[in-house]
Design an enzyme around this catalytic site. Structure first.
Site, PDB file in Angstrom:
ATOM      1  N   LYS A  91     -38.270  45.136   1.825  1.00 14.45           N
ATOM      2  CA  LYS A  91     -39.112  45.620   0.731  1.00 14.45           C
ATOM      3  C   LYS A  91     -40.578  45.476   1.121  1.00 14.45           C
ATOM      4  O   LYS A  91     -40.984  44.466   1.709  1.00 14.45           O
ATOM      5  CB  LYS A  91     -38.804  44.814  -0.527  1.00 14.45           C
ATOM      6  CG  LYS A  91     -39.550  45.244  -1.781  1.00 14.45           C
ATOM      7  CD  LYS A  91     -39.085  44.413  -2.967  1.00 14.45           C
ATOM      8  CE  LYS A  91     -39.777  44.787  -4.261  1.00 14.45           C
ATOM      9  NZ  LYS A  91     -39.273  43.982  -5.402  1.00 14.45           N
ATOM     10  N   SER A 160     -37.482  46.469  -9.247  1.00 19.63           N
ATOM     11  CA  SER A 160     -38.550  47.003  -8.430  1.00 19.63           C
ATOM     12  C   SER A 160     -38.162  47.234  -6.969  1.00 19.63           C
ATOM     13  O   SER A 160     -38.875  47.900  -6.233  1.00 19.63           O
ATOM     14  CB  SER A 160     -39.747  46.045  -8.478  1.00 19.63           C
ATOM     15  OG  SER A 160     -39.400  44.792  -7.912  1.00 19.63           O
ATOM     16  N   SER A 184     -35.110  42.568 -10.594  1.00 19.67           N
ATOM     17  CA  SER A 184     -35.464  43.550  -9.576  1.00 19.67           C
ATOM     18  C   SER A 184     -34.549  43.633  -8.374  1.00 19.67           C
ATOM     19  O   SER A 184     -34.750  44.467  -7.496  1.00 19.67           O
ATOM     20  CB  SER A 184     -36.897  43.292  -9.088  1.00 19.67           C
ATOM     21  OG  SER A 184     -37.813  43.500 -10.130  1.00 19.67           O
TER      22      SER A 184
END
Length: 386
Positions: A91, A160, A184
């Protein structure tokens, strides 16, 4: 839209159809080379990335150079790491030396860290190939990036850690890492149909990762199977003196545990969350079907009443700490932040110290209440999102 890798043709598709554990074993034995696996990932990315848009940064030549080095290491007879040759996606809130880490915000456009995050150094030492950086929502909060759900482009992949979940779901990479402050990891994993694990707080060090809420932030993983996720978490778990949430402890034997048969028949508790009255009928039906299938292994248990306050207390902690952690970002570029992000920061600034400290106290109360539930079961079943 995107399809499982096994639906494509050729040797590369066959490689991507293997689990990460199977890929690791074949890489270690020499049955396949790291270059072959990376080439298969890159071919899959070229096929589906224009629709899915999971990647914030990708350099095929860089990934192949890592793979060649790892292949040469094996050929020379050097010891191999537990992730030898396995591609992993990160990420884009996780610092990577000499590789852009832009946190999903134009404020950090062009930012290239000088050092790897703790977990990136651990991945490299374990022999993983850092395939690339995946798209995050803005500063790992709510404002979405361009990533689409691999199964239906009209649907969200969840946030997210949207790019990490979508990349695994679309067969572009066997393993990926995300972060979770609220939901997330668990939410995008559920939306994209992959395994997502948000491990115990403090199990994986966060040094070098964008910090939103020190009390809540946790690193998590995405994979297509439970054993694959266990393999990755086992490598990432550790103690880092720079992260006070971590403590020295023996390395967990998660892969062996995930691969073994349970020593006793597990019991599950179906817990209904506050707000579950508005659950989508399809999800409600799926939860009922699962409960029925488990039969006597599952019983329903109500959450203690204090959990009606859980989201409000979590929000208070999250936003108050965000207003502090994102102060530098806000100072450098508040005008470039989305309205939801600035609203959350402003809400956090307005939280009285008394209320923030009281919210921290609620954690012990809720953990104690959950302890009573776990006295009767091995695991809790509830929807990943409402």
């Amino acid at each position: 839209m995107a399809h499982r890798p096994a639906e494509a043709r050729g040797k590369g598709a066959a490689l991507l159809g293997l689990s990460a554990v199977e890929q690791r074993d074949r890489l270690a034995s020499g049955a396949i080379r790291a270059v072959e696996l990376v080439e298969a990932c890159l071919a899959r990315i070229a096929e589906v990335e224009p629709q899915v848009r999971a990647w914030a940064w990708l350099d095929g030549d860089h990934a192949l150079a890592q793979a060649r080095t790892l292949d040469a290491r094996r050929q020379a007879g050097h010891p191999l790491g537990p992730l030898h040759g396995l591609p992993v996606a990160l990420k884009d809130v996780i610092d990577t030396k000499s590789i852009p880490t832009q946190n999903g915000t134009p404020i950090d456009e062009g930012r290239v860290p000088a050092e790897d995050a703790w977990i990136v150094a651990r991945l490299r030492a374990a022999g993983a190939v850092i395939l690339g950086k995946t798209i995050t929502t803005e500063c790992a909060f709510l404002h979405p990036g361009p990533t689409r759900n691999p199964w239906n482009g009209a649907h969200t992949p969840g946030g997210s850690s949207q790019g990490s979940a979508a990349a695994v779901a679309a067969g572009m990479v066997p393993l990926a890492i995300g972060t979770q402050t609220g939901g997330s990891v668990i939410r995008p994993a559920a939306f994209c149909g992959v395994v997502g694990v948000k491990p115990s707080f403090g199990l994986i060090p966060r040094t070098g990762v964008l910090m939103q809420s020190p009390t809540l932030d946790t690193l998590g993983v995405f994979a297509r199977g439970v054993e694959d996720a266990a393999l990755l978490i086992e490598v990432l778990a550790g103690h880092d003196a720079l992260d006070v949430a971590t403590i020295p402890r023996p390395a967990p034997r998660l892969l062996a545990t995930a691969s073994a048969r349970p020593p006793v028949v597990p019991m599950f508790a179906r817990v209904r969350l506050p707000g579950e009255d508005g659950l989508h009928p399809d999800m409600a039906a799926a939860m009922d079907e699962l409960t029925d299938a488990l039969g006597e292994q599952c019983f329903e248990v109500p959450l203690p009443g204090l959990f009606a306050e859980a989201e409000a207390q979590r929000r208070r902690i999250n936003f108050a700490e965000m207003s502090k952690c994102y102060y530098g970002l806000e100072r450098r570029g508040r005008a470039q932040m989305s309205a939801p992000l600035t609203a959350a920061i402003d809400e956090g600034k307005a939280v009285p110290v008394r209320d923030y400290l009281a919210a921290l106290d609620w954690r012990a109360l809720m953990n104690a209440a959950l302890g009573e539930v776990f006295d009767r079961c091995d695991a809790i079943l509830c929807p990943a999102a409402l």
